[in-house]
Design a protein around this motif. Structure first.
Motif, PDB file in Angstrom:
ATOM      1  N   ARG A 159       0.844  -1.190   0.000  1.00 22.62           N
ATOM      2  CA  ARG A 159       0.000   0.000   0.000  1.00 22.62           C
ATOM      3  C   ARG A 159       0.879   1.238   0.000  1.00 22.62           C
ATOM      4  O   ARG A 159       1.930   1.270   0.660  1.00 22.62           O
ATOM      5  N   PHE A 160       0.440   2.257  -0.760  1.00 22.05           N
ATOM      6  CA  PHE A 160       1.224   3.481  -0.883  1.00 22.05           C
ATOM      7  C   PHE A 160       0.319   4.688  -0.688  1.00 22.05           C
ATOM      8  O   PHE A 160      -0.736   4.802  -1.314  1.00 22.05           O
ATOM      9  N   GLU A 161       0.762   5.588   0.187  1.00 22.64           N
ATOM     10  CA  GLU A 161       0.025   6.825   0.443  1.00 22.64           C
ATOM     11  C   GLU A 161       0.954   8.015   0.253  1.00 22.64           C
ATOM     12  O   GLU A 161       2.082   8.010   0.754  1.00 22.64           O
ATOM     13  N   ALA A 162       0.480   9.033  -0.459  1.00 20.09           N
ATOM     14  CA  ALA A 162       1.285  10.230  -0.690  1.00 20.09           C
ATOM     15  C   ALA A 162       0.395  11.344  -1.205  1.00 20.09           C
ATOM     16  O   ALA A 162      -0.737  11.108  -1.645  1.00 20.09           O
ATOM     17  N   GLU A 163       0.919  12.552  -1.135  1.00 21.22           N
ATOM     18  CA  GLU A 163       0.221  13.708  -1.681  1.00 21.22           C
ATOM     19  C   GLU A 163       1.001  14.232  -2.881  1.00 21.22           C
ATOM     20  O   GLU A 163       2.209  14.467  -2.792  1.00 21.22           O
ATOM     21  N   LEU A 164       0.306  14.398  -3.994  1.00 23.29           N
ATOM     22  CA  LEU A 164       0.906  14.887  -5.231  1.00 23.29           C
ATOM     23  C   LEU A 164       0.182  16.157  -5.628  1.00 23.29           C
ATOM     24  O   LEU A 164      -0.946  16.112  -6.139  1.00 23.29           O
ATOM     25  N   LEU A 165       0.790  17.295  -5.319  1.00 25.95           N
ATOM     26  CA  LEU A 165       0.161  18.601  -5.500  1.00 25.95           C
ATOM     27  C   LEU A 165      -1.162  18.622  -4.719  1.00 25.95           C
ATOM     28  O   LEU A 165      -1.146  18.513  -3.506  1.00 25.95           O
ATOM     29  N   VAL A 166      -2.280  18.718  -5.392  1.00 18.58           N
ATOM     30  CA  VAL A 166      -3.559  18.741  -4.676  1.00 18.58           C
ATOM     31  C   VAL A 166      -4.195  17.352  -4.614  1.00 18.58           C
ATOM     32  O   VAL A 166      -5.289  17.181  -4.071  1.00 18.58           O
ATOM     33  N   LEU A 167      -3.503  16.369  -5.174  1.00 16.58           N
ATOM     34  CA  LEU A 167      -4.045  15.013  -5.238  1.00 16.58           C
ATOM     35  C   LEU A 167      -3.474  14.164  -4.114  1.00 16.58           C
ATOM     36  O   LEU A 167      -2.263  14.117  -3.906  1.00 16.58           O
ATOM     37  N   LYS A 168      -4.362  13.481  -3.392  1.00 14.76           N
ATOM     38  CA  LYS A 168      -3.929  12.572  -2.338  1.00 14.76           C
ATOM     39  C   LYS A 168      -4.057  11.146  -2.838  1.00 14.76           C
ATOM     40  O   LYS A 168      -5.136  10.718  -3.260  1.00 14.76           O
ATOM     41  N   LEU A 169      -2.956  10.404  -2.786  1.00 11.74           N
ATOM     42  CA  LEU A 169      -2.935   9.030  -3.263  1.00 11.74           C
ATOM     43  C   LEU A 169      -3.068   8.056  -2.107  1.00 11.74           C
ATOM     44  O   LEU A 169      -2.447   8.226  -1.065  1.00 11.74           O
ATOM     45  N   ASP A 170      -3.879   7.042  -2.319  1.00 11.45           N
ATOM     46  CA  ASP A 170      -4.027   5.949  -1.349  1.00 11.45           C
ATOM     47  C   ASP A 170      -4.321   4.704  -2.172  1.00 11.45           C
ATOM     48  O   ASP A 170      -5.477   4.415  -2.491  1.00 11.45           O
ATOM     49  N   LEU A 171      -3.259   3.974  -2.534  1.00 12.35           N
ATOM     50  CA  LEU A 171      -3.384   2.932  -3.544  1.00 12.35           C
ATOM     51  C   LEU A 171      -2.820   1.598  -3.066  1.00 12.35           C
ATOM     52  O   LEU A 171      -1.799   1.547  -2.376  1.00 12.35           O
TER      53      LEU A 171
END
Length: 239
Positions: free
Chosen positions: A142-154
């Motif tokens: 599982r990977f969580e991160a913020e990319l500019l205004v996008l929050k990733l939770d994949l």
């Protein structure tokens, strides 16, 4: 005749004394290098053989730690400066006597996965696990991160190969999937940048050469084709 015998005996005595002195210097160098490697890498076991009048050292370490990852085995074929070694006392001085070396590092899949499970690895991952194969690797987690205004939770799955560079071992040619869809180069780069280098050589405080990489189902080996010393004075230590 008598004088010739005396001269022959004297010459033999000088040779024996010289060999004993060389042996003592080699034994002292083996101890110094072994203790320095033990203090530097915290291995479970280390052995060192010094030969060729103190100019060459062969070292083996098991269970050493580099960049936070436990290393299954390290082999080192090093050229050393015997004169500098005689006066070297501190670990830094002893390590600096290694002028060049050819190394071999074997990194086990199990130890890589334990490293990521420990929480000491790159931020943003949870449950990250690698599956090595002779052709490369597969991974999931599982990977969580913020990319500019996008929050990733994949939930990610990845596949690729491990590549050797001068400063470490890297994930290369990586393809990442999430929810069954192949991810963009931007996402792939973001994820791999959090991991790379998988193993950094920056904590190895002496010059070491690696020229090839080989993978199996449970390990990856980086090798500079070191040659093992067959004779010399040895020192070893084990926990």
């Amino acid at each position: 005749m008598f004088n010739k015998k005396i001269l022959a005996l004297a010459a033999a005595a000088v040779m024996i004394a010289g060999e004993a002195s060389a042996g003592t210097a080699e034994a002292d160098a083996a101890r110094k290098i072994g203790e320095a490697l033990r203090n530097e890498f915290s291995p479970d076991r280390v052995s060192v053989t010094v030969s060729n009048d103190g100019k060459r050292a062969w070292a083996e370490c098991t269970g050493a730690v580099i960049s936070g990852i436990k290393i299954k085995e390290i082999k080192l074929d090093a050229a050393i400066d015997p004169e500098a070694m005689k006066s070297a006392e501190t670990g830094e001085e002893i390590i600096s006597c290694i002028e060049s070396s050819k190394g071999e590092i074997t990194l086990a899949e199990r130890d890589v996965n334990e490293y990521f499970a420990s929480g000491e690895a790159a931020s943003g991952f949870s449950g990250l696990a690698f599956d090595f194969t002779p052709k490369g690797y597969k991974a999931k987690g599982r990977f969580e991160a913020e990319l500019l205004v996008l929050k990733l939770d994949l939930d990610l799955k990845a596949e690729g190969k491990l590549g050797l560079k001068s400063d470490g071992v890297y994930l290369e040619d990586t393809v990442i999937y999430a929810e069954g869809a192949r991810q963009s180069d931007t996402i792939t780069e973001l994820v791999t940048d959090r991991v790379n280098p998988l193993l950094s050589f920056s904590e190895i405080p002496f010059p070491v050469e690696f020229s090839r990489i080989r993978m199996t189902n449970d390990a990856v080996t980086m090798s500079g084709n070191p040659g093992k010393a067959q004779r010399g004075e040895s020192w070893s230590w084990e926990k």
